[in-house]
Write a protein that holds these residues in place. Structure first.
Motif, PDB file in Angstrom:
ATOM      1  N   LEU A  38      25.196 -58.968  50.759  1.00  0.00           N
ATOM      2  CA  LEU A  38      26.243 -58.635  49.795  1.00  0.00           C
ATOM      3  C   LEU A  38      26.962 -57.354  50.173  1.00  0.00           C
ATOM      4  O   LEU A  38      28.190 -57.253  50.049  1.00  0.00           O
ATOM      5  CB  LEU A  38      25.645 -58.506  48.390  1.00  0.00           C
ATOM      6  N   THR A  39      26.221 -56.354  50.634  1.00  0.00           N
ATOM      7  CA  THR A  39      26.853 -55.101  51.040  1.00  0.00           C
ATOM      8  C   THR A  39      27.731 -55.292  52.275  1.00  0.00           C
ATOM      9  O   THR A  39      28.671 -54.532  52.494  1.00  0.00           O
ATOM     10  CB  THR A  39      25.792 -54.018  51.327  1.00  0.00           C
ATOM     11  N   GLU A  40      27.407 -56.312  53.070  1.00  0.00           N
ATOM     12  CA  GLU A  40      28.216 -56.625  54.249  1.00  0.00           C
ATOM     13  C   GLU A  40      29.358 -57.586  53.921  1.00  0.00           C
ATOM     14  O   GLU A  40      30.156 -57.932  54.799  1.00  0.00           O
ATOM     15  CB  GLU A  40      27.328 -57.240  55.338  1.00  0.00           C
ATOM     16  N   GLY A  41      29.414 -58.052  52.661  1.00  0.00           N
ATOM     17  CA  GLY A  41      30.479 -58.958  52.251  1.00  0.00           C
ATOM     18  C   GLY A  41      30.248 -60.409  52.597  1.00  0.00           C
ATOM     19  O   GLY A  41      31.157 -61.238  52.500  1.00  0.00           O
ATOM     20  N   ASN A  42      29.017 -60.757  52.975  1.00  0.00           N
ATOM     21  CA  ASN A  42      28.696 -62.145  53.353  1.00  0.00           C
ATOM     22  C   ASN A  42      28.196 -62.913  52.131  1.00  0.00           C
ATOM     23  O   ASN A  42      27.000 -63.205  51.994  1.00  0.00           O
ATOM     24  CB  ASN A  42      27.652 -62.157  54.474  1.00  0.00           C
ATOM     25  N   ILE A  43      29.124 -63.249  51.250  1.00  0.00           N
ATOM     26  CA  ILE A  43      28.757 -63.898  49.990  1.00  0.00           C
ATOM     27  C   ILE A  43      28.434 -65.372  50.181  1.00  0.00           C
ATOM     28  O   ILE A  43      27.566 -65.922  49.488  1.00  0.00           O
ATOM     29  CB  ILE A  43      29.886 -63.718  48.955  1.00  0.00           C
ATOM     30  N   GLU A  44      29.105 -66.031  51.118  1.00  0.00           N
ATOM     31  CA  GLU A  44      28.920 -67.474  51.288  1.00  0.00           C
ATOM     32  C   GLU A  44      27.477 -67.830  51.631  1.00  0.00           C
ATOM     33  O   GLU A  44      26.953 -68.832  51.146  1.00  0.00           O
ATOM     34  CB  GLU A  44      29.865 -67.995  52.378  1.00  0.00           C
ATOM     35  N   GLU A  45      26.843 -67.023  52.461  1.00  0.00           N
ATOM     36  CA  GLU A  45      25.450 -67.300  52.824  1.00  0.00           C
ATOM     37  C   GLU A  45      24.537 -67.152  51.609  1.00  0.00           C
ATOM     38  O   GLU A  45      23.568 -67.895  51.455  1.00  0.00           O
ATOM     39  CB  GLU A  45      25.000 -66.367  53.949  1.00  0.00           C
ATOM     40  N   CYS A  46      24.859 -66.202  50.736  1.00  0.00           N
ATOM     41  CA  CYS A  46      24.083 -66.031  49.509  1.00  0.00           C
ATOM     42  C   CYS A  46      24.224 -67.251  48.600  1.00  0.00           C
ATOM     43  O   CYS A  46      23.251 -67.721  48.009  1.00  0.00           O
ATOM     44  CB  CYS A  46      24.545 -64.777  48.772  1.00  0.00           C
ATOM     45  N   LYS A  47      25.437 -67.780  48.484  1.00  0.00           N
ATOM     46  CA  LYS A  47      25.692 -68.960  47.666  1.00  0.00           C
ATOM     47  C   LYS A  47      24.892 -70.158  48.181  1.00  0.00           C
ATOM     48  O   LYS A  47      24.305 -70.913  47.408  1.00  0.00           O
ATOM     49  CB  LYS A  47      27.175 -69.296  47.654  1.00  0.00           C
ATOM     50  N   THR A  48      24.869 -70.303  49.499  1.00  0.00           N
ATOM     51  CA  THR A  48      24.129 -71.414  50.104  1.00  0.00           C
ATOM     52  C   THR A  48      22.635 -71.290  49.820  1.00  0.00           C
ATOM     53  O   THR A  48      21.952 -72.290  49.573  1.00  0.00           O
ATOM     54  CB  THR A  48      24.370 -71.453  51.619  1.00  0.00           C
ATOM     55  N   PHE A  49      22.137 -70.055  49.842  1.00  0.00           N
ATOM     56  CA  PHE A  49      20.721 -69.828  49.547  1.00  0.00           C
ATOM     57  C   PHE A  49      20.364 -70.316  48.150  1.00  0.00           C
ATOM     58  O   PHE A  49      19.389 -71.044  47.960  1.00  0.00           O
ATOM     59  CB  PHE A  49      20.383 -68.349  49.689  1.00  0.00           C
ATOM     60  N   PHE A  50      21.142 -69.916  47.149  1.00  0.00           N
ATOM     61  CA  PHE A  50      20.862 -70.328  45.769  1.00  0.00           C
ATOM     62  C   PHE A  50      20.976 -71.845  45.629  1.00  0.00           C
ATOM     63  O   PHE A  50      20.147 -72.468  44.956  1.00  0.00           O
ATOM     64  CB  PHE A  50      21.826 -69.636  44.806  1.00  0.00           C
ATOM     65  N   ASP A  51      21.970 -72.434  46.241  1.00  0.00           N
ATOM     66  CA  ASP A  51      22.155 -73.876  46.175  1.00  0.00           C
ATOM     67  C   ASP A  51      20.935 -74.608  46.741  1.00  0.00           C
ATOM     68  O   ASP A  51      20.420 -75.554  46.133  1.00  0.00           O
ATOM     69  CB  ASP A  51      23.416 -74.265  46.955  1.00  0.00           C
TER      70      ASP A  51
END
Length: 375
Positions: free
Chosen positions: A83-96
């Motif tokens: 998140l601090t690096e701005g990589n939100i898409e990978e975080c979304k994929t993790f939750f999914d």
């Protein structure tokens, strides 16, 4: 999550299965270089669970944390850095990926045993509770401390916690307080209990089972189980005061009730509970209370869908840009700067937004049409 060991137990004896192994195990790595590793592990487990469910030779599945924990917090720290690096898409994929796996577990038709012999927290708790059987030990430590890092209890937590006796679920979710193995059995989070010293005997017994009959598994677990009762200082014995204080509609009212109780009783428990609430993220407290309350009347898939919305709204930074992982698990200065900084500044509109349907993102898609929720 931490390292996992998942074992498949055969339904028929070895000679009837020819060269097929009696037991097959999957062990994940204990440390992750990136969130991709976690996602790959969870996605693989999901595919395996689905294949085992359709395999007539598979009797039941058992899961155990490899090492001392079902959760080490490593995935949360990785999420923070992304998140601090701005990589939100990978975080979304993790939750999914994670929530879909929890749903498959929760609707799996095969008997499923989770051995909770160690720290069982956050997403680790999420993947351990859907099982038909949950074996706790004297080494078990259960907790949902997410509000202390500016997040919310997820991975099915709003489903499981909302079904605990009285308002114990609200208490655990809002304070992050810990339960031991005996307390987990007392409040029905765990189905069986055994001393860690006897665990090897249970696992040896399970290794010899060739069945998909839940009653046979139940008998084996009970045969080597231990009959224990919560300590007199246990939170289980405070259920009346928990119900009295945590049954209120708002976090502010809960805190007020605890302050009145503390003034009347001078009890250390009230003081410690108030301290935990005041240290937590104000936004997380209000969103979490809303989530648990809605979970009381929803199925597992509905709870996971709401939690997915909260998670994605949370990492979007549209309401708050504070993620307390830095203060708790990275820098460890234990001085988070919450945004908003107080309960008074958390509006109803903010909470409504956090649980609202996603507009610019796809919703969590669960195979509800093909799987009957086990609720």
């Amino acid at each position: 999550m931490h390292s996992l060991k998942v074992s498949v137990r055969a339904r028929r004896s070895l000679h009837k299965l020819g060269s097929s192994p009696h037991q097959r195990s999957l062990s994940a790595q204990s440390h992750y270089a990136s969130l991709d590793d976690v996602q790959d592990q969870v996605a693989r487990l999901k595919r395996l669970y689905e294949s085992w469910e359709d395999n007539p030779n598979v009797g039941f599945v058992s899961m155990k944390g490899s090492g001392k924990a079902f959760c080490s917090g490593g995935d949360v720290v990785t999420l923070y850095h992304l998140l601090t690096e701005g990589n939100i898409e990978e975080c979304k994929t993790f939750f999914d990926t994670l929530y879909k796996f929890v749903y498959v577990q929760g609707t799996c038709l095969k008997p499923h045993l989770a051995i909770l012999d160690g720290v069982t927290m956050a997403s680790g708790a999420g993947i351990s509770l859907p099982g038909m059987f949950r074996l706790a030990t004297d080494k078990t430590v259960f907790s949902h401390p997410e509000v202390q890092i500016g997040f919310h209890p997820d991975a099915g937590a709003s489903f499981h916690l909302s079904r605990l006796p009285g308002y114990l679920g609200e208490y655990l979710a809002l304070t992050g307080d810990k339960l031991n193995g005996v307390e987990m059995v007392a409040c029905r989070l765990a189905t069986h209990y055994s001393l860690n010293a006897r665990l090897a005997l249970i696992e040896e017994r399970l290794d010899r089972l060739t069945t998909d009959d839940p009653s046979v598994i139940e008998t084996s677990l009970s045969q080597y189980g231990d009959l224990v009762y919560p300590d007199r200082r246990s939170i289980i014995h405070k259920i009346d005061v928990i119900d009295k204080c945590f049954s209120h509609d708002t976090v502010e009212e809960i805190i007020c009730a605890l302050e009145i109780e503390a003034a009347d009783s001078y009890g250390e428990w009230c003081a410690m509970t108030l301290k935990k609430l005041r240290e937590a993220s104000p936004l997380s407290l209000k969103v979490t209370l809303r989530s648990i309350r809605e979970g009381r009347f929803q199925t597992l898939d509905q709870c996971l869908t709401r939690e997915f919305r909260i998670s994605l709204h949370g990492i979007s930074g549209e309401v708050s840009k504070t993620f307390g992982v830095r203060a708790r698990l990275v820098d460890k200065d234990f001085a988070p700067k919450w945004d908003p900084p107080s309960l008074e500044e958390v509006t109803k509109e903010m909470v409504d937004f956090c649980v609202s349907p996603l507009i610019s993102e796809p919703e969590l898609k669960l195979p509800t049409a093909s799987r009957e929720p086990s609720v």
